[in-house]
Design a protein around this motif. Structure first.
Motif, PDB file in Angstrom:
ATOM      1  N   THR A 350       0.827  -1.205   0.106  1.00 30.85           N
ATOM      2  CA  THR A 350       0.121  -0.139   0.136  1.00 30.85           C
ATOM      3  C   THR A 350       1.016   1.285  -0.044  1.00 30.85           C
ATOM      4  N   PRO A 351       1.719   1.475   1.075  1.00 33.63           N
ATOM      5  CA  PRO A 351       2.406   2.715   0.918  1.00 33.63           C
ATOM      6  C   PRO A 351       3.461   2.841  -0.300  1.00 33.63           C
ATOM      7  N   ILE A 352       4.059   1.745  -0.659  1.00 29.97           N
ATOM      8  CA  ILE A 352       5.061   1.701  -1.787  1.00 29.97           C
ATOM      9  C   ILE A 352       4.009   2.130  -3.227  1.00 29.97           C
ATOM     10  N   GLY A 353       2.818   1.675  -3.391  1.00 34.90           N
ATOM     11  CA  GLY A 353       1.965   2.009  -4.487  1.00 34.90           C
ATOM     12  C   GLY A 353       1.542   3.282  -4.411  1.00 34.90           C
ATOM     13  N   ASN A 354       1.317   3.741  -3.162  1.00 33.39           N
ATOM     14  CA  ASN A 354       0.943   5.317  -2.970  1.00 33.39           C
ATOM     15  C   ASN A 354       1.932   6.179  -3.337  1.00 33.39           C
ATOM     16  N   SER A 355       3.201   5.621  -2.865  1.00 34.06           N
ATOM     17  CA  SER A 355       4.548   6.434  -3.236  1.00 34.06           C
ATOM     18  C   SER A 355       4.486   6.588  -4.794  1.00 34.06           C
ATOM     19  N   LEU A 356       4.348   5.364  -5.447  1.00 37.86           N
ATOM     20  CA  LEU A 356       4.659   5.170  -6.956  1.00 37.86           C
ATOM     21  C   LEU A 356       3.588   6.269  -7.783  1.00 37.86           C
ATOM     22  N   THR A 357       2.295   6.389  -7.335  1.00 37.80           N
ATOM     23  CA  THR A 357       1.431   7.068  -7.708  1.00 37.80           C
ATOM     24  C   THR A 357       1.550   8.579  -7.702  1.00 37.80           C
ATOM     25  N   VAL A 358       2.076   8.945  -6.342  1.00 38.05           N
ATOM     26  CA  VAL A 358       2.267  10.270  -5.958  1.00 38.05           C
ATOM     27  C   VAL A 358       3.509  10.744  -6.974  1.00 38.05           C
ATOM     28  N   ALA A 359       4.730   9.790  -7.030  1.00 37.50           N
ATOM     29  CA  ALA A 359       5.820  10.302  -7.833  1.00 37.50           C
ATOM     30  C   ALA A 359       5.527  10.310  -9.398  1.00 37.50           C
TER      31      ALA A 359
END
Length: 577
Positions: A350-359
């Motif tokens: 979840t946090p890694i996917g969110n980070s990828l989306t934000v990036a």
């Protein structure tokens, strides 16, 4: 009393007569009592005479006091010397001393003492000279001091000095020595008279009957008891007559016993003959039984060999079983670690996917900003880009921090559980790390874990095995404790339990443990979920870790419908492996 030879013909032993011993004891006691009473009488007589002597000296104040006062007042030395000479002639006086109102000696006769206690002697002219104190015990001096009072014409009394009368204990002894002599002579006469009377009585009433008894008994032997009856040849009826009757009864009993013994000896001879006959037949039976015993021993040796073979087979089976137990425990730990890895991976997604989306969003926003920069920027475009950048960096930071925390907790728990190394740690931190590692699994349920562990509880122990114990207990509560429940709470609490120990409790408000399962809950392979996710080793491993590795104790308290509590009593410093 006469002396009698010993049983072995040796020289006769000197007997201590009862009469003599009685005389010694009684008159020894009487002599001590008489001595004490006589001493008390002498002391009382001495004290009475000494008191009478003091009263006589006190009476001299009435007799000679006025004359001494008048002579002192008129400074009439001749009269004063005459009065002192007269008083000196009294048998109770050894010396007299007169002092003026300045405590100076005016006149003295005989033996006196000054204020320093020195012995002084006055000669015929009244001159004083010091002498050595050689009076001894009986020459101890005592004195009485009287004031010299002169009454003037008006009747008023005025003290113009003092006069002191001296006497000593030798005078007291001289007055009581005749009384002492009479008391001592009286005590000696009474003692000797009583001794003589008692000696005659004891010899007649005790010594003579005892000699008769000794002579009679001395004639008896075990082989010749005779038929005579002992009779005391004296008048009266006392304890020795009772003793004589008992002696006659004893002789009658001995004669009956001798006759009975003779009959028994005859019967014994007959039985001895029968025993010899039985021994002959017994030897034959022993030979037969010996042969049977040898046969039984051979069969027993064969059975022992079979038993040893069975024991070896059993030992190999037990070894195999122990290895299987260890492998199952290792598999249990690896399975728990695998489940932990899967949970952590899911949680990191979840946090890694969110980070990828934000990036990605931030990259798109940056390209748009670059295009706008080439054609000319507006203030609103710059402000929007800055605001979007702040939001994106904040989201990236929070998601990356969350991922880092999960990785750190997983790394610490994984290192502890795989290495089982001893180190110093804080209990609250270890509990939090392990619960954080279990959070992916707990999040899939409707149950809540509450931690109430105080900070600063420092352990020198094994955090990995302790974490495995916590995971096993939490998994056990989720799998078994809340069966059929839609919600529930697991509480982990700790408190000090005396010097050097901590009480750690893991409790739930679930369905509880049935009473018939409580005593088997820590047995290996015991489970109520066999084939449904349970292998029966979780609580067994927990018990072994707590007692063997952590050096503590674990206790189960449960009630149906009220929940279950596991209480761990752990030392702050674990024992050496």
């Amino acid at each position: 009393m006469r002396d009698h030879p010993g049983a072995d013909g040796a020289a006769p032993a000197r007997m201590d007569s009862i009469a003599t011993r009685l005389l010694r004891i009684i008159f020894g006691s009487y002599f001590v009592v008489t001595l004490v009473v006589t001493a008390l009488q002498l002391a009382a007589e001495y004290r009475h005479t000494e008191d009478r002597l003091v009263r006589e000296i006190d009476a001299m104040q009435q007799t000679f006091g006025p004359g001494l006062a008048d002579a002192m007042w008129r400074f009439n030395d001749d009269t004063l010397r005459g009065i002192l000479s007269g008083m000196k002639e009294l048998p109770i006086v050894v010396g007299i001393k007169i002092e003026n109102d300045n405590a100076e000696i005016v006149r003295a006769v005989g033996a006196v003492s000054d204020h320093q206690g020195r012995k002084l002697v006055a000669d015929a002219a009244g001159k004083l000279s010091q002498v050595a104190d050689q009076d001894g015990l009986l020459g101890k001096t005592f004195s009485r001091v009287f004031p010299i009072l002169y009454k003037n014409g008006a009747g008023a009394a005025q003290q113009i000095g003092t006069w002191t009368v001296y006497s000593n204990q030798r005078i007291v002894v001289k007055q009581v020595e005749y009384g002492f002599f009479l008391i001592l002579v009286n005590s000696v006469i009474k003692t000797l008279a009583l001794w003589f009377i008692f000696l005659l009585v004891v010899r007649h009433w005790l010594g003579k009957p005892l000699r008769q008894l000794i002579d009679f008994v001395g004639q008896l032997t075990i082989d010749n008891l005779g038929a005579k009856v002992f009779v005391l040849k004296d008048g009266g009826r006392h304890e020795l007559h009772v003793l004589a009757n008992k002696l006659n009864e004893m002789l009658d009993n001995l004669r009956a016993s001798v006759a009975e013994t003779s009959a028994l000896n005859a019967e014994l001879q007959a039985r001895q003959t029968r025993i010899e006959m039985l021994n002959e037949s017994l030897e034959l039976r022993v030979a037969e039984r010996t042969a049977d015993l040898l046969n039984d021993r051979q069969q027993l040796a064969k059975a022992n060999a079979d038993l040893e073979q069975a024991n070896r087979s059993l030992a190999e089976t037990m070894h195999t079983l122990n290895r299987a137990h260890e492998e199952l425990g290792r598999s249990e730990r690896l399975a728990a670690l695998g489940s932990l890895v899967a949970g952590i991976a899911h949680e990191l997604n979840t946090p890694i996917g969110n980070s990828l989306t934000v990036a990605s969003t931030l990259a798109e926003s940056t390209r748009e900003f670059a295009t706008s920069f080439a054609s000319g920027l507006k203030k609103s475009t710059v402000e929007r880009f800055i605001a979007d950048t702040f939001v994106a960096t904040d989201l990236l930071s929070r998601n990356i921090v969350r991922s880092a925390n999960l990785v750190t907790s997983f790394k610490q728990v994984a290192v502890d559980q795989t290495s089982a190394q001893r180190r110093s740690f804080d209990l609250a931190a270890v509990v939090a790390e392990n619960i954080r590692a279990l959070s992916p699994m707990i999040a899939k349920t409707a149950f809540v874990v509450v931690e109430t562990v105080p900070p600063d509880i420092k352990f020198d122990s094994y955090p990995g095995p302790l974490g495995q114990v916590l995971m096993n207990l939490v998994n056990n509560a989720i799998l078994h404790g809340f069966e059929g429940r839609a919600h529930g709470t697991i509480t982990i609490a700790a408190q000090a339990a005396g010097a050097g120990a901590v009480q750690l409790r893991v409790s739930d408000d679930g369905i509880g443990v049935p009473p018939e399962h409580v005593h088997r809950i820590f047995d290996p392979f015991f489970t109520t979920k066999l084939g449904m996710g349970g292998c029966g080793l979780g609580l067994s491993i927990t018990h072994n870790i707590v007692t063997s590795v952590l050096g503590g104790k674990v206790q189960l308290d449960s009630a149906l419908g009220k929940g279950t509590t596991f209480t761990l009593l752990l030392p702050l410093v674990a024992p050496l492996s």
